[in-house]
Design a protein around this motif. Structure first.
Motif, PDB file in Angstrom:
ATOM      1  N   ILE A  81       1.304 -19.745 -17.160  1.00 26.50           N
ATOM      2  CA  ILE A  81       0.242 -19.596 -17.840  1.00 26.50           C
ATOM      3  C   ILE A  81      -0.905 -18.436 -17.624  1.00 26.50           C
ATOM      4  O   ILE A  81      -2.264 -19.392 -16.772  1.00 26.50           O
ATOM      5  N   PRO A  82      -0.584 -17.475 -17.095  1.00 28.89           N
ATOM      6  CA  PRO A  82      -2.291 -17.111 -16.894  1.00 28.89           C
ATOM      7  C   PRO A  82      -2.964 -16.714 -17.982  1.00 28.89           C
ATOM      8  O   PRO A  82      -3.688 -16.328 -18.750  1.00 28.89           O
ATOM      9  N   ASP A  83      -3.994 -17.913 -17.889  1.00 24.49           N
ATOM     10  CA  ASP A  83      -5.567 -18.783 -19.219  1.00 24.49           C
ATOM     11  C   ASP A  83      -6.415 -19.451 -17.785  1.00 24.49           C
ATOM     12  O   ASP A  83      -5.970 -20.028 -17.304  1.00 24.49           O
ATOM     13  N   ASN A  84      -7.460 -18.926 -18.244  1.00 26.03           N
ATOM     14  CA  ASN A  84      -8.488 -20.058 -17.821  1.00 26.03           C
ATOM     15  C   ASN A  84      -9.093 -20.922 -18.716  1.00 26.03           C
ATOM     16  O   ASN A  84      -9.775 -22.560 -18.089  1.00 26.03           O
ATOM     17  N   ASN A  85      -8.036 -20.749 -19.742  1.00 27.12           N
ATOM     18  CA  ASN A  85      -8.911 -22.263 -21.029  1.00 27.12           C
ATOM     19  C   ASN A  85      -7.942 -23.287 -20.962  1.00 27.12           C
ATOM     20  O   ASN A  85      -6.519 -23.138 -20.698  1.00 27.12           O
ATOM     21  N   GLU A  86      -8.265 -24.792 -20.668  1.00 27.35           N
ATOM     22  CA  GLU A  86      -7.348 -25.427 -20.375  1.00 27.35           C
ATOM     23  C   GLU A  86      -6.330 -25.989 -21.754  1.00 27.35           C
ATOM     24  O   GLU A  86      -4.997 -25.850 -21.108  1.00 27.35           O
ATOM     25  N   GLY A  87      -6.978 -26.058 -22.766  1.00 25.24           N
ATOM     26  CA  GLY A  87      -6.416 -26.578 -24.091  1.00 25.24           C
ATOM     27  C   GLY A  87      -4.929 -25.599 -23.647  1.00 25.24           C
ATOM     28  O   GLY A  87      -4.228 -25.646 -24.428  1.00 25.24           O
ATOM     29  N   LYS A  88      -5.806 -24.350 -24.108  1.00 26.02           N
ATOM     30  CA  LYS A  88      -4.349 -23.479 -24.191  1.00 26.02           C
ATOM     31  C   LYS A  88      -3.672 -23.108 -23.273  1.00 26.02           C
ATOM     32  O   LYS A  88      -1.868 -22.972 -23.881  1.00 26.02           O
ATOM     33  N   ILE A  89      -3.808 -23.143 -21.882  1.00 29.00           N
ATOM     34  CA  ILE A  89      -2.206 -23.648 -20.980  1.00 29.00           C
ATOM     35  C   ILE A  89      -1.125 -24.835 -20.990  1.00 29.00           C
ATOM     36  O   ILE A  89      -0.320 -24.942 -20.968  1.00 29.00           O
ATOM     37  N   ILE A  90      -2.389 -25.927 -22.082  1.00 32.97           N
ATOM     38  CA  ILE A  90      -1.494 -27.327 -21.899  1.00 32.97           C
ATOM     39  C   ILE A  90      -1.101 -27.000 -23.425  1.00 32.97           C
ATOM     40  O   ILE A  90       0.734 -26.571 -23.273  1.00 32.97           O
TER      41      ILE A  90
END
Length: 266
Positions: free
Chosen positions: A173-182
């Motif tokens: 999941i190419p994202d830097n935001n922990e919550g968004k990845i989860i």
């Protein structure tokens, strides 16, 4: 469907998988402890030369030639890495695991093989895609690869922190935001994440993450087989560091082939 078979050597059990039927290979059980790859290789192929590593939970993949060069340069007993890839026929390559995933890969056209130790740290560093990139650099085509993931701790019992899950999840999941990845991981079909009763924790299926990494490369599910065994939940056959807190391991190995141009049907 790919099938897993229990084999027997002098009363001791080990596993093989039909997806790797073109190669001498085995996922060995705790019953073989404390035998080393030098002791176990003759069970698979007595003529093979033996290679193993000092595993460091990284994403370095070496060839036997690089292992030999490293040993000469550093004067160590073992080269530090977590993956091996063959260059010639009759090279037996080995990885050790207790809860981490042992991954064995074969190329049906070239006969080359790879053996990878993929714990959560190595998976976060994409060690299996790294190994596949090395196979490609040696002439492999993705369609010709067959991949077996051996016994490892199952997601239903593998509790990790949200931070660890996000670090691994960032590989798919190419994202830097922990919550968004989860959140995105939870929404995936056959999600690698399961809920945990403890705040800040989840259950993580590392083998599923590796499968998703492979599929993102264009490898199909038909090219991948996952052992239906959890090291933590199968104490009669496998060591589990999480269960026992002992640094004992089981070995998994595969031997490169002479024959080229093999065909394999699904």
């Amino acid at each position: 469907m790919h099938t897993w078979h229990w084999r027997n050597w002098e009363g001791l059990p080990y596993l093989t998988c039909s997806i790797l039927e073109n190669w001498h290979h085995g996922f060995f059980t705790q019953q073989f402890w404390p035998r080393s790859p030098q002791d176990i290789t003759p069970i698979l192929q007595p003529e093979a030369s033996v290679y193993r590593l000092k595993q460091v939970h990284g994403n370095t993949v070496l060839t036997p030639e690089e292992v030999e060069s490293s040993l000469k340069a550093l004067g160590d007993d073992l080269a530090s890495a977590d993956g091996l890839i063959s260059e010639q026929p009759l090279q037996a390559i080995w990885v050790a695991s207790a809860d981490c995933t042992p991954v064995l890969i074969g190329d049906v056209k070239t006969g080359q093989v790879a053996a990878i130790h993929a714990g959560w740290r190595g998976t976060a560093k994409k060690i299996v895609p790294q190994a596949i990139a090395r196979l490609q650099s040696q002439g492999s085509q993705l369609d010709d690869l067959r991949i077996a993931m051996g016994p490892a701790i199952a997601g239903e019992v593998y509790q990790v922190s949200i931070e660890v899950a996000a670090e691994i999840g960032a590989t798919i999941i190419p994202d830097n935001n922990e919550g968004k990845i989860i959140t995105a991981l939870h929404l995936l079909p056959n999600s690698p994440l399961l809920e945990d009763a403890n705040s800040g924790k989840v259950r993580l299926d590392v083998r599923r993450v590796n499968t998703l990494q492979l599929e993102s490369l264009g490898i199909t599910g038909e090219q991948i087989a996952i052992a239906p065994y959890c090291t933590f939940q199968t104490p009669e056959h496998f060591f589990s560091y999480r269960r026992e807190k002992e640094k004992k391991v089981q070995w998994s190995g595969i031997v490169s082939r002479k024959t080229t141009g093999i065909s394999q049907k699904f």
